[in-house]
Design a protein around this motif. Structure first.
Motif, PDB file in Angstrom:
ATOM      1  N   ASP A 209       0.949  -1.429   0.007  1.00 15.93           N
ATOM      2  CA  ASP A 209      -0.234   0.299  -0.716  1.00 15.93           C
ATOM      3  C   ASP A 209       0.999   1.420  -0.197  1.00 15.93           C
ATOM      4  OD1 ASP A 209      -2.200   1.462   0.204  1.00 15.93           O
ATOM      5  OD2 ASP A 209      -2.682   1.241   2.607  1.00 15.93           O
ATOM      6  N   GLN A 210       0.907   2.051  -1.524  1.00 18.11           N
ATOM      7  CA  GLN A 210       2.375   2.856  -1.132  1.00 18.11           C
ATOM      8  C   GLN A 210       1.676   3.837  -1.277  1.00 18.11           C
ATOM      9  OE1 GLN A 210       3.733   1.202  -4.540  1.00 18.11           O
ATOM     10  NE2 GLN A 210       5.632  -0.078  -3.616  1.00 18.11           N
ATOM     11  N   HIS A 211       0.085   4.271  -1.523  1.00 14.03           N
ATOM     12  CA  HIS A 211       0.149   5.304  -2.343  1.00 14.03           C
ATOM     13  C   HIS A 211       0.735   6.517  -3.219  1.00 14.03           C
ATOM     14  CE1 HIS A 211      -3.445   5.385   0.819  1.00 14.03           C
ATOM     15  NE2 HIS A 211      -2.588   5.009   1.559  1.00 14.03           N
ATOM     16  N   LYS A 212       1.366   6.117  -4.071  1.00 15.21           N
ATOM     17  CA  LYS A 212       2.250   6.175  -5.011  1.00 15.21           C
ATOM     18  C   LYS A 212       1.021   7.048  -6.284  1.00 15.21           C
ATOM     19  CE  LYS A 212       5.888   4.369  -4.376  1.00 15.21           C
ATOM     20  NZ  LYS A 212       7.457   5.448  -4.749  1.00 15.21           N
ATOM     21  N   GLY A 213       1.691   8.582  -7.062  1.00 17.51           N
ATOM     22  CA  GLY A 213       0.682   9.251  -7.857  1.00 17.51           C
ATOM     23  C   GLY A 213       0.289   7.963  -8.593  1.00 17.51           C
ATOM     24  N   ILE A 214      -0.565   9.242  -9.698  1.00 23.21           N
ATOM     25  CA  ILE A 214      -1.400   8.985 -10.976  1.00 23.21           C
ATOM     26  C   ILE A 214      -1.515   7.425 -12.054  1.00 23.21           C
ATOM     27  CG2 ILE A 214      -3.407   8.653 -12.520  1.00 23.21           C
ATOM     28  CD1 ILE A 214      -4.225   9.942 -10.174  1.00 23.21           C
ATOM     29  N   HIS A 215       0.190   7.559 -11.855  1.00 25.04           N
ATOM     30  CA  HIS A 215       0.884   7.303 -13.371  1.00 25.04           C
ATOM     31  C   HIS A 215       1.822   5.902 -12.788  1.00 25.04           C
ATOM     32  CE1 HIS A 215      -1.403   9.051 -16.033  1.00 25.04           C
ATOM     33  NE2 HIS A 215      -0.896  10.645 -15.264  1.00 25.04           N
ATOM     34  N   GLU A 216       2.284   6.164 -11.308  1.00 27.31           N
ATOM     35  CA  GLU A 216       3.571   5.583 -10.438  1.00 27.31           C
ATOM     36  C   GLU A 216       3.071   4.016 -10.084  1.00 27.31           C
ATOM     37  OE1 GLU A 216       6.251   8.363  -8.050  1.00 27.31           O
ATOM     38  OE2 GLU A 216       4.209   9.113  -8.391  1.00 27.31           O
ATOM     39  N   GLY A 217       2.372   3.540 -11.085  1.00 23.75           N
ATOM     40  CA  GLY A 217       1.928   1.851 -10.424  1.00 23.75           C
ATOM     41  C   GLY A 217       1.252   1.194 -11.581  1.00 23.75           C
ATOM     42  N   THR A 218       0.807  -0.262 -10.965  1.00 23.10           N
ATOM     43  CA  THR A 218       0.613  -0.874 -11.951  1.00 23.10           C
ATOM     44  C   THR A 218      -1.766  -1.076 -12.566  1.00 23.10           C
ATOM     45  OG1 THR A 218      -0.396  -2.513 -10.291  1.00 23.10           O
ATOM     46  CG2 THR A 218       1.578  -2.993 -11.201  1.00 23.10           C
ATOM     47  N   LEU A 219      -2.403   0.478 -11.506  1.00 19.26           N
ATOM     48  CA  LEU A 219      -2.924   0.982 -12.409  1.00 19.26           C
ATOM     49  C   LEU A 219      -3.201   2.038 -13.247  1.00 19.26           C
ATOM     50  CD1 LEU A 219      -5.338   1.187  -8.581  1.00 19.26           C
ATOM     51  CD2 LEU A 219      -5.013  -0.690 -10.460  1.00 19.26           C
ATOM     52  N   ASP A 220      -4.305   1.361 -13.999  1.00 14.21           N
ATOM     53  CA  ASP A 220      -4.433   2.550 -15.207  1.00 14.21           C
ATOM     54  C   ASP A 220      -5.337   3.559 -14.637  1.00 14.21           C
ATOM     55  OD1 ASP A 220      -5.478   4.074 -16.912  1.00 14.21           O
ATOM     56  OD2 ASP A 220      -5.651   2.357 -19.016  1.00 14.21           O
ATOM     57  N   LEU A 221      -4.895   5.001 -13.825  1.00 12.60           N
ATOM     58  CA  LEU A 221      -5.773   5.305 -13.070  1.00 12.60           C
ATOM     59  C   LEU A 221      -6.894   6.859 -13.606  1.00 12.60           C
ATOM     60  CD1 LEU A 221      -4.655   5.877  -9.130  1.00 12.60           C
ATOM     61  CD2 LEU A 221      -6.240   4.630  -9.882  1.00 12.60           C
ATOM     62  N   GLU A 222      -5.729   6.813 -14.381  1.00 12.90           N
ATOM     63  CA  GLU A 222      -6.395   7.706 -15.847  1.00 12.90           C
ATOM     64  C   GLU A 222      -8.769   7.024 -16.379  1.00 12.90           C
ATOM     65  OE1 GLU A 222      -4.925   9.355 -18.681  1.00 12.90           O
ATOM     66  OE2 GLU A 222      -3.487   9.820 -17.466  1.00 12.90           O
ATOM     67  N   ALA A 223      -7.626   6.164 -16.442  1.00 16.37           N
ATOM     68  CA  ALA A 223      -9.582   4.660 -17.510  1.00 16.37           C
ATOM     69  C   ALA A 223     -10.057   4.551 -15.827  1.00 16.37           C
ATOM     70  CB  ALA A 223      -9.070   3.277 -17.750  1.00 16.37           C
ATOM     71  N   VAL A 224      -9.854   4.244 -15.144  1.00 17.36           N
ATOM     72  CA  VAL A 224     -10.549   4.228 -13.941  1.00 17.36           C
ATOM     73  C   VAL A 224     -11.607   4.974 -13.198  1.00 17.36           C
ATOM     74  CG1 VAL A 224     -10.730   2.869 -11.300  1.00 17.36           C
ATOM     75  CG2 VAL A 224      -8.903   2.345 -12.727  1.00 17.36           C
ATOM     76  N   LEU A 225     -10.939   5.794 -13.265  1.00 17.37           N
ATOM     77  CA  LEU A 225     -11.483   7.191 -12.657  1.00 17.37           C
ATOM     78  C   LEU A 225     -13.020   7.499 -13.745  1.00 17.37           C
ATOM     79  CD1 LEU A 225      -8.526   9.713 -10.953  1.00 17.37           C
ATOM     80  CD2 LEU A 225     -10.703   7.614  -9.979  1.00 17.37           C
TER      81      LEU A 225
END
Length: 260
Positions: A209-225
């Motif tokens: 549970d690193q609490h990294k930025g939008i583009h700093e992990g394995t999730l595509d957070l733009e698409a998720v949001l």
């Protein structure tokens, strides 16, 4: 949809308050979960710090409550009494700060299924919130229950639907899903649907549970949001990313430019 930044409410962040108000960005105050619970003195220290912040910030306010050891259905009466005392203090804190939203963890433990007490856990948790939620509603506070080690969305969905109160919603934590869930985040979004009242936005490597930025992990957070906003257009998007308020406002500006 409303954007929020997470903050400890430190005096060093007072400088950002005028810009937060100008841009209509809300604030999620944190600090009770890991600092405030250590002693009555530390709770009061965090609370006074937050009161000073709130005196300067009259915008939309969320507060993250305590979570270590907080379960709403302990069998042991001494533990139940301790949770009741902690939740009473939490209610009065949220009330005095004039919070719009209170974020609390689900209370689900990872070993519940192994002991075959899962159905009972759902019923007792729902019963607790049926009795508890009205005093928050009376103050205009919405409580959102957040997934933590929950491996499927079922527990929170069933608790929410059992309670069936407009002031109880769900908080989808994107990073927690990425670490602990068995199913993909799009399945969580579909299951939670318009029950989502708050979103903790952060990324990680899928392992911790690193609490990294939008583009700093394995999730595509733009698409998720973008998918979250489709099913819950009135939800809060709260940046629970490590960094001060200035950095998080920059993250929000980049998301606005991406039409998230």
């Amino acid at each position: 949809m409303r954007y929020l930044v997470c903050s400890n409410g430190d005096r060093s962040e007072f400088q950002f308050i005028p810009e937060l108000l100008e841009k209509n960005i809300g604030v999620e105050l944190q600090g009770y979960g890991l600092r405030g619970v250590r002693s009555p003195e530390q709770w009061d220290q965090v609370f006074q710090q937050h009161k000073a912040f709130r005196a300067r910030f009259d915008g939309y306010l969320a507060v993250h409550g305590p979570f270590i050891g907080v379960s709403y259905c302990h069998d042991d009466h001494l533990f139940r009494a301790a949770v009741r005392k902690r939740m009473d203090r939490t209610y009065h804190m949220a009330k005095e700060l004039g919070a719009n939203i209170l974020i609390l963890h689900s209370g689900l433990h990872s070993d519940v299924r192994k002991f075959e007490i899962y159905p009972e856990w759902i019923q007792i948790t729902a019963s607790y919130w049926k009795n508890e939620i009205q005093r928050y509603a009376n103050e205009g506070i919405t409580v959102v229950l957040e997934n933590i080690v929950d491996d499927t969305p079922e527990f929170l969905v069933r608790v929410h639907d059992e309670v069936d109160h407009p002031n109880l919603k769900l908080c989808l934590d994107t990073g927690h899903v990425n670490v602990w869930a068995k199913s993909r985040i799009d399945e969580w979004i579909e299951a939670f649907g318009d029950r989502i009242g708050h979103v903790h936005v952060h990324n990680n490597n899928g392992l911790s549970d690193q609490h990294k930025g939008i583009h700093e992990g394995t999730l595509d957070l733009e698409a998720v949001l973008q998918e979250i906003v489709k099913v819950a257009p009135e939800t809060n998007l709260s940046m629970e990313i490590l960094g001060d308020a200035g950095y998080l406002m920059g993250v929000i500006e980049s998301m606005v430019n991406l039409n998230v």
